[in-house]
Design a protein around this motif. Structure first.
Motif, mmCIF file in Angstrom:
data_model
loop_
_atom_site.group_PDB
_atom_site.id
_atom_site.type_symbol
_atom_site.label_atom_id
_atom_site.label_comp_id
_atom_site.label_asym_id
_atom_site.label_seq_id
_atom_site.Cartn_x
_atom_site.Cartn_y
_atom_site.Cartn_z
ATOM 1 N N GLU A 26 0.918 -1.896 0.249
ATOM 2 C CA GLU A 26 -0.471 -0.293 -0.332
ATOM 3 C C GLU A 26 1.033 1.269 -0.246
ATOM 4 O OE1 GLU A 26 -4.266 -1.540 2.335
ATOM 5 O OE2 GLU A 26 -2.282 -0.803 3.016
ATOM 6 N N GLN A 27 1.714 1.383 0.940
ATOM 7 C CA GLN A 27 3.108 2.018 1.090
ATOM 8 C C GLN A 27 3.280 2.540 -0.297
ATOM 9 O OE1 GLN A 27 5.517 1.494 3.639
ATOM 10 N NE2 GLN A 27 4.603 1.869 5.341
ATOM 11 N N ASP A 30 0.907 3.690 -2.719
ATOM 12 C CA ASP A 30 0.783 5.810 -2.608
ATOM 13 C C ASP A 30 1.866 6.607 -2.555
ATOM 14 O OD1 ASP A 30 -1.428 5.168 -0.733
ATOM 15 O OD2 ASP A 30 -1.099 5.198 0.899
ATOM 16 N N ALA A 31 3.034 5.432 -2.515
ATOM 17 C CA ALA A 31 4.267 6.318 -3.792
ATOM 18 C C ALA A 31 4.312 6.492 -5.405
ATOM 19 C CB ALA A 31 5.078 5.867 -3.296
ATOM 20 N N GLY A 33 1.324 6.287 -6.680
ATOM 21 C CA GLY A 33 0.283 7.893 -7.592
ATOM 22 C C GLY A 33 -0.217 7.720 -8.361
ATOM 23 N N LYS A 34 -0.282 8.130 -9.348
ATOM 24 C CA LYS A 34 -1.735 7.806 -10.304
ATOM 25 C C LYS A 34 -0.638 7.229 -11.364
ATOM 26 C CE LYS A 34 -1.055 12.272 -12.733
ATOM 27 N NZ LYS A 34 -0.298 12.544 -13.693
ATOM 28 N N ARG A 90 -5.773 0.320 -2.832
ATOM 29 C CA ARG A 90 -5.923 1.625 -2.269
ATOM 30 C C ARG A 90 -5.203 2.541 -3.558
ATOM 31 N NH1 ARG A 90 -3.909 2.660 2.816
ATOM 32 N NH2 ARG A 90 -2.028 3.863 2.798
ATOM 33 N N GLY A 91 -4.269 1.906 -4.537
ATOM 34 C CA GLY A 91 -3.893 2.494 -5.572
ATOM 35 C C GLY A 91 -3.705 1.719 -6.339
#
Ligand code: PEP
Ligand code: MG
Length: 261
Positions: A26-27, A30-31, A33-34, A90-91
């Motif tokens: 998940e980290q 997040d890092a 991003g898109k 999450r991403g």
């Protein structure tokens, strides 16, 4: 490209739990991003880390490494795949399998993903059901069946470090044969050409990974061979960006054509 074996290295001697792995992925998501992150399933064994109890092998680079090890350790593999899938809620993340040598291995790996998805569904746990699944092309057999592998993959990632090692029979970690590790050997260039032709024909992207992608001279050759996606350590990006903006594509194509011949 997130090389997930580091996660296993950091938790030795225990294996990281599904929750621990999910948090890390998940980290990573997040890092990234898109743009999304490519999470490579653990490439343990070989010159890397053993998984669990280590049985020494005479030829570890040709032994129980990467996806072979994963398919042979279903519990560990399923936990790992479930964690990647959970992070996909999450991403944006992609799954990448290392050391694919047979089309059947890719099918087996995809079957594990499908079965983990069914399990998560039954548990009511969210994930991205359209998650992209790719194969690392880093074994010569995968190059030769790239057209067939392409129909099982959403993308290819070319592991040039291993591909050169296996094409030229030069141990990537043996200093005595380091001068024979030749990224511009015609066999390597022909292999790279063949892979991009197969992926273009199938309409899937091919990303070049490994040291070759961050070497300014090799990058000119890669552009000439038709590659436009490169993976490298962040510190290499400024230089490679400069090199690419200075390259004339037409000249690069001519250069690659000469080299291939
Ligand atoms: C490669 O083989 O080129 C690669 C990208 O992965 P690794 O170096 O981790 O095997
Ligand atoms: Mg590799």
């Amino acid at each position: 490209l997130y090389r997930s074996e580091f996660l296993f290295l950091n938790s030795l001697p225990a294996l990281p739990s599904e929750d621990e792995q999910t948090r890390v992925f998940e980290q990573v998501a997040d890092a990234a991003g898109k743009h999304g992150a490519t999470i490579r399933t653990f490439d343990l064994g070989g010159d890397k880390l053993p998984l669990g109890r280590y049985e020494s092998e005479q030829n570890p680079a040709l032994g129980q490494r990467a996806l072979r090890l994963a398919l042979g350790s279903p519990d560990v593999f399923r936990t790992h795949v479930r964690a990647i899938l959970r992070a996909s809620a999450r991403g944006s993340v992609r799954i990448l399998f290392p050391m694919v040598a047979h089309v059947e291995e890719m099918r087996s790996a995809r079957a594990v993903v499908a079965s983990c998805m069914a399990e998560l569904d039954a548990e009511g746990v969210p994930f991205d059901r359209r998650i992209a699944v790719g194969a690392m092309i880093e074994v010569p057999s995968a190059v030769l069946v790239a057209d067939q592998l392409a129909s099982e993959c959403d993308f290819f990632s070319i592991g040039t470090n291993d591909l050169i090692q296996y094409l030229l029979a030069v141990d990537r970690s043996n200093q005595h044969v380091a001068p024979m590790f030749a990224p511009l050997h015609p066999s390597v260039l022909r292999a790279l050409r063949r892979v991009i032709e197969a992926s273009d024909a199938a309409g899937i992207p091919s990303i070049v990974c490994g040291e070759m992608a961050s070497d300014p001279v090799h990058v000119a050759m890669l552009v000439g061979l038709g590659y436009d996606r490169l993976s490298m350590t962040p510190t290499s990006i400024p230089l490679i960006k400069r090199v690419i903006s200075a390259i004339d594509r037409g000249q690069a194509v001519e250069l690659a054509g000469e080299a291939l011949a």
